[in-house]
Design a protein around this motif. Structure first.
Motif, PDB file in Angstrom:
ATOM      1  N   HIS A 595       0.832  -1.199   0.000  1.00 42.70           N
ATOM      2  CA  HIS A 595       0.000   0.000   0.000  1.00 42.70           C
ATOM      3  C   HIS A 595       0.871   1.256   0.000  1.00 42.70           C
ATOM      4  O   HIS A 595       1.907   1.300   0.673  1.00 42.70           O
ATOM      5  CB  HIS A 595      -0.910   0.022   1.224  1.00 42.70           C
ATOM      6  CG  HIS A 595      -2.087  -0.891   1.127  1.00 42.70           C
ATOM      7  ND1 HIS A 595      -3.226  -0.725   1.885  1.00 42.70           N
ATOM      8  CD2 HIS A 595      -2.311  -1.977   0.345  1.00 42.70           C
ATOM      9  CE1 HIS A 595      -4.102  -1.676   1.579  1.00 42.70           C
ATOM     10  NE2 HIS A 595      -3.553  -2.455   0.661  1.00 42.70           N
ATOM     11  N   TYR A 613      -4.512   7.012  -2.940  1.00 38.74           N
ATOM     12  CA  TYR A 613      -4.204   5.761  -2.244  1.00 38.74           C
ATOM     13  C   TYR A 613      -4.068   4.652  -3.276  1.00 38.74           C
ATOM     14  O   TYR A 613      -4.960   4.453  -4.111  1.00 38.74           O
ATOM     15  CB  TYR A 613      -5.295   5.408  -1.228  1.00 38.74           C
ATOM     16  CG  TYR A 613      -4.815   4.437  -0.177  1.00 38.74           C
ATOM     17  CD1 TYR A 613      -4.398   4.888   1.075  1.00 38.74           C
ATOM     18  CD2 TYR A 613      -4.717   3.073  -0.441  1.00 38.74           C
ATOM     19  CE1 TYR A 613      -3.921   4.013   2.037  1.00 38.74           C
ATOM     20  CE2 TYR A 613      -4.242   2.193   0.505  1.00 38.74           C
ATOM     21  CZ  TYR A 613      -3.839   2.659   1.744  1.00 38.74           C
ATOM     22  OH  TYR A 613      -3.352   1.783   2.687  1.00 38.74           O
ATOM     23  N   ALA A 615      -3.392   0.543  -3.728  1.00 35.05           N
ATOM     24  CA  ALA A 615      -3.390  -0.761  -3.059  1.00 35.05           C
ATOM     25  C   ALA A 615      -3.107  -1.835  -4.102  1.00 35.05           C
ATOM     26  O   ALA A 615      -3.959  -2.146  -4.940  1.00 35.05           O
ATOM     27  CB  ALA A 615      -4.732  -1.021  -2.384  1.00 35.05           C
ATOM     28  N   VAL A 636     -10.111  -0.374   1.944  1.00 36.63           N
ATOM     29  CA  VAL A 636      -9.322   0.851   2.092  1.00 36.63           C
ATOM     30  C   VAL A 636     -10.173   1.951   2.722  1.00 36.63           C
ATOM     31  O   VAL A 636      -9.705   2.693   3.604  1.00 36.63           O
ATOM     32  CB  VAL A 636      -8.761   1.298   0.722  1.00 36.63           C
ATOM     33  CG1 VAL A 636      -8.212   2.719   0.795  1.00 36.63           C
ATOM     34  CG2 VAL A 636      -7.663   0.340   0.272  1.00 36.63           C
ATOM     35  N   ASN A 698      -6.648  -5.807   2.838  1.00 32.44           N
ATOM     36  CA  ASN A 698      -6.485  -4.390   2.528  1.00 32.44           C
ATOM     37  C   ASN A 698      -7.018  -3.470   3.623  1.00 32.44           C
ATOM     38  O   ASN A 698      -6.805  -2.259   3.569  1.00 32.44           O
ATOM     39  CB  ASN A 698      -7.132  -4.074   1.181  1.00 32.44           C
ATOM     40  CG  ASN A 698      -6.382  -4.743   0.044  1.00 32.44           C
ATOM     41  OD1 ASN A 698      -5.271  -4.367  -0.297  1.00 32.44           O
ATOM     42  ND2 ASN A 698      -6.978  -5.789  -0.520  1.00 32.44           N
ATOM     43  N   GLY A 701      -3.834  -1.955   5.827  1.00 38.33           N
ATOM     44  CA  GLY A 701      -2.828  -1.035   5.329  1.00 38.33           C
ATOM     45  C   GLY A 701      -2.992   0.437   5.614  1.00 38.33           C
ATOM     46  O   GLY A 701      -1.993   1.135   5.869  1.00 38.33           O
ATOM     47  N   THR A 705       0.127   3.095   6.683  1.00 40.68           N
ATOM     48  CA  THR A 705       0.540   3.792   5.459  1.00 40.68           C
ATOM     49  C   THR A 705       0.353   5.292   5.610  1.00 40.68           C
ATOM     50  O   THR A 705       1.239   6.096   5.267  1.00 40.68           O
ATOM     51  CB  THR A 705      -0.271   3.269   4.257  1.00 40.68           C
ATOM     52  OG1 THR A 705      -0.085   1.854   4.134  1.00 40.68           O
ATOM     53  CG2 THR A 705       0.164   3.937   2.970  1.00 40.68           C
TER      54      THR A 705
END
Length: 741
Positions: A595, A613, A615, A636, A698, A701, A705
């Motif tokens: 990510h 963003y 991924a 996300v 996901n 992350g 991140t």
């Protein structure tokens, strides 16, 4: 139908000394009032997990002690919700307030009040010390590893209470069928576990309970809990009437389940060249008032994160899971891994600076690769010993490269790009998860052929918006050479469909889908046997099944599936072409992800705005790329809420002060940055058609991140999430040497 409403505790910790329901029972339209005095005292867990459940048995339908603000005190079943609500106000309760434990760190103190002293409790590690679970796993000699390291770093990170917030709150309808059996239609992820636990709660045989999961409005883990079904079923059992129990949004926030808040201390040791040499991880997890998923979520925090950095020969994982007088923690997408990666990936980032490598270089040097294993796999399962795993598919380096390119890493990292008070930075994290719980999760499916060449698929898998029914139809279609619309899917009915553990642990495709595949392979053999008879073909190897027909490569002749079905049902050797298949996997092949985020930090206001963003995901074979991208983007979005805005706010009595969407901020479409999902396909030998899991990874992350991107932008680390403007401003002022209050 009767409508049920619950009377909730106003106190975090109290004994019910007296409860008088007589006035409530006299209200016209009230049919039943339930308390601990007239309900079964059968101890159980509410966690929907495989038997024997690894979660402690510490819950009753109703108890004479309440353990958090919002705990169950009584229930009223009436002819309408309004009548039930009126009757609740007439129940008189005299409480004896007890000292409450409102912080995880306080639960372990010598003089802490004991939250669970009931003699019936089973499976809790040490309830007299408020310990629901304890884990201690050591690989190598960690102390020696730190002594041998050139660089040693220790940091502590803390994650908060957050709620799953599915569109549809918990709701169940129960009724008696014509045989006097209880039927429960419920918004659940685990229909077979509901059946078993409700039978346990009521003290009746499993054969007296049928559970049906219709189309539901999401779950994200909170529907892996038996919350409303037992009370609803008991009302039906006592009155003979259908009953409905629907949570309000406030009840969904406070009285269903949440994500376990965790305080995690990471200690890392590395050599001068950047090779990790020792890792210590200590988790203090808050399970709230009851121990639902206490052991397994904490186990997952270690088992899903530590193997990612398998090069370190010395590893230690210790966890204490404590009871407090706060709302109950349970399953939530990622299941301990989002909290773990919040700590691990921030610590890895910080260590990269300590050893003088870029965050990318440091991760590439230390992450697991194809052909390798980690002793953590075997040492740490979900509540018990795990299973040795070797990585047979891993595209992490490719994921990193593609993610770097898409985010523009080389042009942005370390550049602190400024526009007046707003500064931009980029951050990254790498992740792994799992695909099912090896040698524990099991699913089954039955498939039959109809006269027109269509198929009925009956399977126990639970689609809660994940697309599992679609994937299962695709698997049948791919295996039997038909179109997905020729597969009629019926799922999640404990009377009519085979067993399945349910929707959790990213197991849908590998377990439920694996069972579907095994059933389809069996039925394929039956179809070819009939076709060989019809085509008078001696060599079975010359027959192929495609486009709804069985064709002979030797003669060119063919018969349709419809003709085959008619032949088997009406013409010769009469039988139903039908097969059942089961699936339990000895492997849990990890999906991998990288990510990257670009964020903008306003130094005047403290507002952190995600700009873009990325991924990148290795999920093996992408069976349905559109569904996969939807899963990536949804995870996300939830992760961004976890990182920036979502948290329970408690007053000093333990009451949740923001139990509603007006004051608990989940991100909306307006809050979303540009999200770029990238799928990198590998082939996983243990997966269905080479696939691996998608749904949970996901979620892990966004928090680390974004944290790492904030550091790149303005040079601050905020150890406790979410990263609200207040916290960002405070950290910025502290960095500048300004006094803050």
């Amino acid at each position: 139908m009767l409508y049920i409403k619950i009377l909730r505790s106003p106190y975090a910790h109290a004994l019910i000394e007296e409860i008088d329901t007589s006035e409530a029972e006299r209200v016209p339209g009230v049919k039943l009032v339930l308390t601990y005095k007239n309900t079964p005292r059968n101890i159980h867990t509410t966690a929907g997990q495989g038997w024997p459940e690894p979660s402690p048995y510490d819950t009753f339908m109703f108890d004479y002690k309440v353990r958090f603000v919002g705990d169950k005190v009584a229930a009223v079943a009436a002819e309408s919700e309004e009548i039930a609500q009126k009757a609740l106000k007439l129940i008189k309760v005299r409480y004896r307030k007890l000292q409450a434990v409102l912080a995880a760190v306080d639960a372990l103190k010598e003089d802490a009040p004991v939250i669970h002293e009931e003699p019936e409790i089973k499976g809790a590690y040490n309830p007299s010390k408020n310990l629901a679970a304890h884990i201690d796993v050591k690989i190598g000699d960690v102390q020696k590893g730190f002594e041998e390291s050139d660089v040693v770093m220790e940091r502590t990170y803390e994650t908060q209470y957050v709620q799953q917030t599915p569109i549809e709150p918990h709701v169940a309808i129960s009724y008696l069928d014509e045989y006097g059996r209880i039927v429960i239609r419920t918004s659940t992820q685990v229909p077979f576990h509901v059946r078993r636990i409700v039978a346990m709660m009521l003290g009746i045989p499993v054969s007296k309970v049928r559970v049906i999961k219709p189309r539901i409005g999401g779950g994200f883990g909170t529907k892996q809990e038996i919350v409303v079904e037992g009370i609803c079923a008991f009302v039906t059992l006592k009155t003979g009437r259908p009953a409905r129990l629907l949570y309000t949004r406030e009840e969904e926030f406070v009285s269903s389940t949440t994500r376990h808040p965790m305080k995690i201390t990471m200690k890392l040791g590395a050599k001068k060249d950047g090779a990790l040499h020792a890792i210590s991880m200590y988790v203090l997890s808050n399970t709230g008032a009851y121990g639902s998923h206490a052991l397994t979520v904490a186990s997952n925090a270690g088992s899903k994160s530590l193997p990612l950095y398998n090069r370190a020969p010395h590893v230690e994982f210790v966890a204490d899971v404590v009871y407090t007088n706060l709302p109950v923690s349970g399953a939530f997408r990622g299941y301990g891994a989002p909290q773990a990666y919040a700590a691990v990936e921030q610590a890895i980032d910080e260590m990269s600076y300590e050893v003088g490598l870029s965050p990318v270089e440091f991760r590439k040097k230390n992450h697991i690769v194809t052909g390798e294993t980690s002793p953590i796999f075997r040492a740490l399962g979900e509540g018990r010993e795990g299973v040795t795993q070797y990585i047979r598919s891993c595209a992490l380096d490719e994921l990193i490269e593609k993610g770097m390119k898409e985010i523009g890493w080389d042009a942005k990292f370390g550049k602190h790009i400024r526009n007046k008070s707003k500064v931009r930075g980029v951050g990254m994290a790498i992740l792994m998860q799992g695909s099912s719980i090896p040698l524990i999760d099991m699913g089954a499916a039955t498939l039959k052929l109809n006269e027109d060449g269509s198929f009925n698929l009956l399977y126990g898998g639970t689609d809660l918006g994940t697309g599992l029914d679609t994937i299962s139809a695709q698997i049948v279609a791919e295996t039997l050479g038909v179109k997905p619309e020729q597969v009629i899917v019926y799922a999640s009915d404990t009377d009519l469909t085979p067993f399945d553990v349910g929707a959790y642990a990213s197991s849908g495709t590998i377990i439920s889908g694996g069972a579907v595949l095994n059933a389809a392979l069996k039925i394929k053999e039956q179809i070819l046997d009939v076709a060989r008879e019809m085509l008078e073909e001696l060599d079975a190897g010359s027959l192929v099944l495609e486009d709804g027909c069985v064709k002979s490569l030797a003669t060119g002749r063919s018969v349709t599936l419809s003709e085959i079905a008619h032949h088997s049902l009406y013409v010769s050797n009469l039988h139903q072409i039908i097969a059942s298949g089961s699936m339990v996997s000895p492997y849990s092949p990890p999906p991998f992800a990288a990510h990257f985020a670009e964020v903008e930090v306003d130094e005047d206001t403290g507002v952190v705005t995600p700009v873009k963003y990325v991924a990148a995901l290795d999920c093996g074979t992408a069976i349905n790329p559109i569904l996969i991208k939807g899963q990536i983007m949804g995870a996300v979005a939830q992760g961004i809420g976890f990182a920036l805005t979502e948290e329970f706010i408690f007053d000093d009595t333990g009451r949740v002060a923001n139990a509603g969407f007006m004051n608990y901020k989940i991100p909306s479409v307006r809050d979303m940055p540009e999200i770029v999902p990238i799928i990198v396909e590998t082939y996983e030998p243990a997966g269905v058609y080479g696939s691996k899991a998608v749904a949970e990874i996901n979620m892990n992350g966004p928090l680390p991140t974004i944290a790492n991107a904030i550091y790149d932008a303005v040079g601050i680390r905020i150890q406790k999430s979410p990263f609200t403007p207040e916290k960002v401003l405070k950290a910025l002022r502290a960095k500048a040497g300004k006094v803050t209050k």
